[in-house]
Write a protein that holds these residues in place. Structure first.
Motif, PDB file in Angstrom:
ATOM      1  N   GLY A 169      -8.939   3.924   5.754  1.00 15.21           N
ATOM      2  CA  GLY A 169      -8.358   3.645   7.066  1.00 15.21           C
ATOM      3  C   GLY A 169      -6.868   3.416   7.007  1.00 15.21           C
ATOM      4  N   LEU A 170      -6.357   3.129   5.803  1.00 12.87           N
ATOM      5  CA  LEU A 170      -4.916   2.976   5.621  1.00 12.87           C
ATOM      6  C   LEU A 170      -4.369   4.330   5.189  1.00 12.87           C
ATOM      7  N   ASP A 171      -3.610   4.976   6.093  1.00  6.20           N
ATOM      8  CA  ASP A 171      -3.212   6.367   5.850  1.00  6.20           C
ATOM      9  C   ASP A 171      -1.879   6.502   5.128  1.00  6.20           C
ATOM     10  N   LYS A 172      -1.364   5.406   4.585  1.00  5.88           N
ATOM     11  CA  LYS A 172      -0.109   5.477   3.854  1.00  5.88           C
ATOM     12  C   LYS A 172      -0.299   4.864   2.475  1.00  5.88           C
ATOM     13  N   SER A 173       0.371   5.449   1.466  1.00  2.00           N
ATOM     14  CA  SER A 173       0.232   4.964   0.094  1.00  2.00           C
ATOM     15  C   SER A 173       1.573   4.427  -0.399  1.00  2.00           C
ATOM     16  N   PRO A 174       1.572   3.433  -1.285  1.00  3.17           N
ATOM     17  CA  PRO A 174       2.823   2.885  -1.825  1.00  3.17           C
ATOM     18  C   PRO A 174       3.596   3.918  -2.644  1.00  3.17           C
ATOM     19  N   GLU A 175       4.893   3.687  -2.752  1.00  2.00           N
ATOM     20  CA  GLU A 175       5.761   4.531  -3.573  1.00  2.00           C
ATOM     21  C   GLU A 175       6.124   3.777  -4.843  1.00  2.00           C
ATOM     22  N   ASN A 176       5.976   4.452  -5.982  1.00  2.00           N
ATOM     23  CA  ASN A 176       6.185   3.819  -7.286  1.00  2.00           C
ATOM     24  C   ASN A 176       7.519   4.273  -7.870  1.00  2.00           C
ATOM     25  N   ASN A 177       8.420   3.315  -8.083  1.00  2.00           N
ATOM     26  CA  ASN A 177       9.683   3.586  -8.773  1.00  2.00           C
ATOM     27  C   ASN A 177       9.506   3.117 -10.216  1.00  2.00           C
ATOM     28  N   MET A 178       9.122   4.030 -11.105  1.00  2.00           N
ATOM     29  CA  MET A 178       8.790   3.651 -12.471  1.00  2.00           C
ATOM     30  C   MET A 178      10.011   3.170 -13.239  1.00  2.00           C
ATOM     31  N   GLN A 179      11.177   3.684 -12.895  1.00  2.00           N
ATOM     32  CA  GLN A 179      12.391   3.256 -13.594  1.00  2.00           C
ATOM     33  C   GLN A 179      12.711   1.799 -13.279  1.00  2.00           C
ATOM     34  N   ALA A 180      12.558   1.433 -12.012  1.00  2.00           N
ATOM     35  CA  ALA A 180      12.834   0.053 -11.610  1.00  2.00           C
ATOM     36  C   ALA A 180      11.644  -0.860 -11.853  1.00  2.00           C
ATOM     37  N   GLY A 181      10.465  -0.276 -12.024  1.00  2.00           N
ATOM     38  CA  GLY A 181       9.263  -1.087 -12.198  1.00  2.00           C
ATOM     39  C   GLY A 181       8.834  -1.748 -10.905  1.00  2.00           C
ATOM     40  N   THR A 182       8.949  -1.018  -9.796  1.00  2.00           N
ATOM     41  CA  THR A 182       8.578  -1.578  -8.500  1.00  2.00           C
ATOM     42  C   THR A 182       7.710  -0.594  -7.724  1.00  2.00           C
ATOM     43  N   VAL A 183       6.840  -1.157  -6.902  1.00  2.00           N
ATOM     44  CA  VAL A 183       6.041  -0.398  -5.954  1.00  2.00           C
ATOM     45  C   VAL A 183       6.373  -0.932  -4.575  1.00  2.00           C
ATOM     46  N   GLN A 184       6.565  -0.041  -3.620  1.00  2.00           N
ATOM     47  CA  GLN A 184       7.038  -0.477  -2.313  1.00  2.00           C
ATOM     48  C   GLN A 184       6.327   0.303  -1.210  1.00  2.00           C
ATOM     49  N   MET A 185       6.182  -0.359  -0.052  1.00  2.00           N
ATOM     50  CA  MET A 185       5.572   0.307   1.092  1.00  2.00           C
ATOM     51  C   MET A 185       6.052  -0.368   2.373  1.00  2.00           C
ATOM     52  N   ASP A 186       6.375   0.420   3.389  1.00  2.00           N
ATOM     53  CA  ASP A 186       6.753  -0.077   4.705  1.00  2.00           C
ATOM     54  C   ASP A 186       5.802   0.515   5.731  1.00  2.00           C
ATOM     55  N   LEU A 187       5.331  -0.319   6.632  1.00  2.00           N
ATOM     56  CA  LEU A 187       4.344   0.100   7.621  1.00  2.00           C
ATOM     57  C   LEU A 187       4.799  -0.284   9.025  1.00  2.00           C
ATOM     58  N   ASP A 188       4.365   0.504   9.999  1.00  2.00           N
ATOM     59  CA  ASP A 188       4.633   0.218  11.406  1.00  2.00           C
ATOM     60  C   ASP A 188       3.319   0.228  12.176  1.00  2.00           C
ATOM     61  N   ASN A 189       3.230  -0.692  13.132  1.00  3.53           N
ATOM     62  CA  ASN A 189       2.173  -0.674  14.148  1.00  3.53           C
ATOM     63  C   ASN A 189       0.756  -0.658  13.565  1.00  3.53           C
ATOM     64  N   ILE A 190       0.381  -1.801  13.013  1.00  2.00           N
ATOM     65  CA  ILE A 190      -0.973  -1.982  12.475  1.00  2.00           C
ATOM     66  C   ILE A 190      -1.766  -2.871  13.439  1.00  2.00           C
TER      67      ILE A 190
END
Length: 651
Positions: A193-214
């Protein structure tokens, strides 16, 4: 922490955490949009009392911190409830950099200057939830409330992290970030039901996601733990060699199995302790019961209050490096006591193993979530007379043959066969019984007074015994009295006058109360109408019409037994006792009856439900069943004043 506990920590965390760059050290307030201040309603969520304008959750798994930011627009007076903030607190967790404020509709800012206070928001069924709470000032309809804070974890292990992206109100914008240990491979699962996946920045060692209207999460009564159904992203650490669920569970299970065998070992002292406990007994089950009792004699540190390192040194509590140390020191935590029992059983010739079991208290086990900490408790399995017996010696006051409710009917891994999952046995309605008997006197004005006896058996007794460990005698008395008041109609009084067997796990826990119920019977002309059920239901009635989205869920199967004798007021006789009511399903049964004898009215009631998890397709039949229960409980016996009552009854 024991050697086995350190082993578990090493596997789950990798012990590879290094200092590094922290997520933003200073999180400033975001600019306030003038349109948000003017907003009076929110078209995307008609009728909502509030809306989440912004939410942020940032996890730093290197510095062991979490940052939260919440901004909420209050639309109605009902939305002012969001001004009461509660921050759940885990053990060894502290709050830093807490800021909160109210922005009034005219833009005036009112800062929160007080300090949060700790309170218990839920206590029952063996669960105790503590929070840091505070209330934002001067909140009105039209205000914006916001707060931000950072949690610091005292231990250095990796936590089972997740981003909860669905809340109880509509969320306009959300920001999520995870900083992970780059020495490990991070993976995640997203809820269907969640149609967006996180983005992985392997160089920085971070995973990030921004969502609108849940959209807001809409829970249902009596559903399983909400956390398992909200839209979310679940993170876990693994390695390329353990990328599939099968290989992950097998390899880690095998690793822990070796650690367990090492911890148990082969010790002469354990063999002697087993022989001493068994004595001359030859019956296999009786021998096993004696070993179980011996294990439970060990002082159980898990059910004592948390001690600081200084307090542990002062008490000279030493680390248990193996089961021989548990025996020697005479104390251990719940898992060490379980291992000690398995060692005793093996020394006595039983085929016994440790079982890692999941906890269905707050979540449902997911095999695809490669997080071994889902199996967060240990019980024992013993092969006896061709069958496997599951036992829970590490839970204080848990009698032989009973598992604590959150470890029943759930996924488990027997360390005898690492990587293979089994299900622990469920518990039937006979494993959790509340029996209530009362001898009461009814007055002409409809008030009811007298003595109530309550007996708790099985799970019902165990949970109350464990709860009592967290309080003193006065607190235990208040807990029992509050429970009885909750059963009774409004304005009723209940005073505990006696209790017994609080620490005798093989006996029912009993309590005696003096109760008083004003206006219990309704006076209509020369008649009194007496309701069949004196007690309010332990489980909420499923009477809401409409389709069901989520399963129906009870912590455990249960039985309620009531036997009430009511002495009638002078001059009254039973004109029409309530008609016997009954309802039955393959897994549930109800019966209530009333009868008169002399100047007494006898009411008997039984309700049992032999199941814990019911599919939405079973909702209509459950709803119908509990509708009949409600009708039976609401049925009335008619008492009539005057001599004619008895004569009319005979005609």
């Amino acid at each position: 922490m024991s050697s086995l506990g350190l082993l578990r920590c090493a596997v789950l965390s990798g012990c590879l955490l290094l200092p590094g760059v922290v997520l933003a050290q200073a999180h400033a307030w975001l600019p306030v949009d003038a349109q948000d201040l003017k907003m009076k309603e929110f078209s995307a969520s008609p009728g909502a009392d509030a809306v989440q304008l912004y939410y942020a959750h940032e996890i730093d798994d290197v510095e062991h911190t979490e940052f939260f930011y919440s901004r909420i627009k209050v639309l109605t007076d009902g939305g002012k409830r969001h001004a009461n903030i509660e921050i759940p607190m885990l053990e060894k967790t502290s709050i830093n950099e807490l800021y909160a404020r109210t922005i009034l509709p005219d833009g005036t800012i009112v800062e929160f200057t007080d300090k949060p206070f700790e309170k218990t928001v839920f206590k029952g069924k063996g669960i105790k939830v503590r929070v840091q709470a505070f209330t934002l000032p001067q909140v009105t309809a039209g205000s914006i409330i916001e707060y931000r804070y950072q949690l610091h974890y005292g231990d250095k292990g990796l936590h089972r992290h997740r981003w909860i992206v669905q809340h109880d109100i509509f969320a306009v914008k959300q920001h999520f970030r995870l900083r992970y240990d780059k020495h490990r491979t991070v993976r995640w699962l997203t809820t269907p039901g969640l149609d967006k996946s996180p983005e992985n920045n392997m160089q920085a060692g971070t995973v990030q996601m921004d969502l609108d209207n849940i959209n807001a999460f809409e829970p249902e009564e009596q559903m399983p733990p909400e956390e398992s159904y909200k839209l979310q992203v679940k993170f876990y650490y693994t390695s390329p060699m353990l990328s599939s669920p099968g290989s992950y569970w097998f390899e880690l299970g095998r690793y822990f199995s070796r650690g367990i065998d090492y911890y148990i070992g082969d010790h002469k002292a354990i063999k002697q302790a087993a022989e001493d406990a068994i004595g001359q007994e030859t019956d296999p089950e009786k021998r096993l019961r004696k070993l179980y009792a011996r294990a439970q004699e060990i002082r159980n540190l898990t059910y004592e209050r948390h001690r600081t390192e200084k307090e542990q040194k002062r008490e000279e509590l030493k680390e248990n490096k193996n089961v021989a140390d548990v025996l020697k020191h005479g104390y251990g935590n719940r898992n060490e006591i379980t291992l000690f029992f398995v060692a005793l059983a093996r020394a006595a010739g039983f085929s016994s193993s440790v079982v890692f079991v999941s906890n269905r208290e707050s979540r449902i086990f997911e095999r695809e979530d490669l997080t071994f900490s889902q199996l967060d408790a240990e019980i024992a399995a013993v092969r006896l007379a061709g069958k496997t017996v599951f036992l829970d010696p590490g839970t204080r006051f848990c009698p032989y043959g009973l598992l604590r409710w959150m470890r029943t009917g759930t996924a488990a891994m027997d360390m005898r066969d690492p990587g293979t999952f089994v299900s622990t046995p469920g518990s039937g309605q006979d494993s959790a019984v509340i029996s209530r008997s009362a001898l009461l006197k009814l007055s002409p004005d409809g008030a009811l007074k007298g003595e109530l006896h309550v007996a708790y058996s099985g799970e019902e007794a165990l949970e109350r015994r464990l709860t009592a460990l967290d309080t003193d005698d006065a607190g235990h008395k208040k807990d029992l009295e509050d429970e009885v008041k909750h059963w009774l109609p409004a304005n009723a009084k209940a005073e505990l006058t006696a209790s017994a067997a609080l620490e005798k796990e093989y006996e029912p826990l009993t309590a005696v109360f003096e109760i008083e119920v004003p206006e219990y019977a309704s006076l209509v002309s020369d008649r009194l109408l007496v309701t069949t059920s004196l007690f309010q239901p332990q489980r909420k009635r499923l009477l809401k019409a409409g389709p069901r989205k989520y399963p129906i869920y009870y912590p455990y199967a249960f039985t309620e037994e009531d036997n009430i004798t009511i002495e009638l007021p002078e001059g009254y006789a039973a004109e029409t006792p309530a008609v016997t009511q009954s309802a039955k399903l393959p897994y549930a049964k109800y019966q209530a009856s009333a009868s008169a004898s002399g100047n007494k009215l006898q009411i008997e009631r039984t309700l049992l439900v032999n199941g814990i998890f019911f599919k939405p397709t079973q909702y209509d039949e459950l709803r119908d069943f509990f509708g009949k229960v409600q009708a039976g409980d609401d049925s009335q016996s008619v008492l009539r004043r005057g001599k004619a009552a008895a004569g009319e009854k005979n005609n």
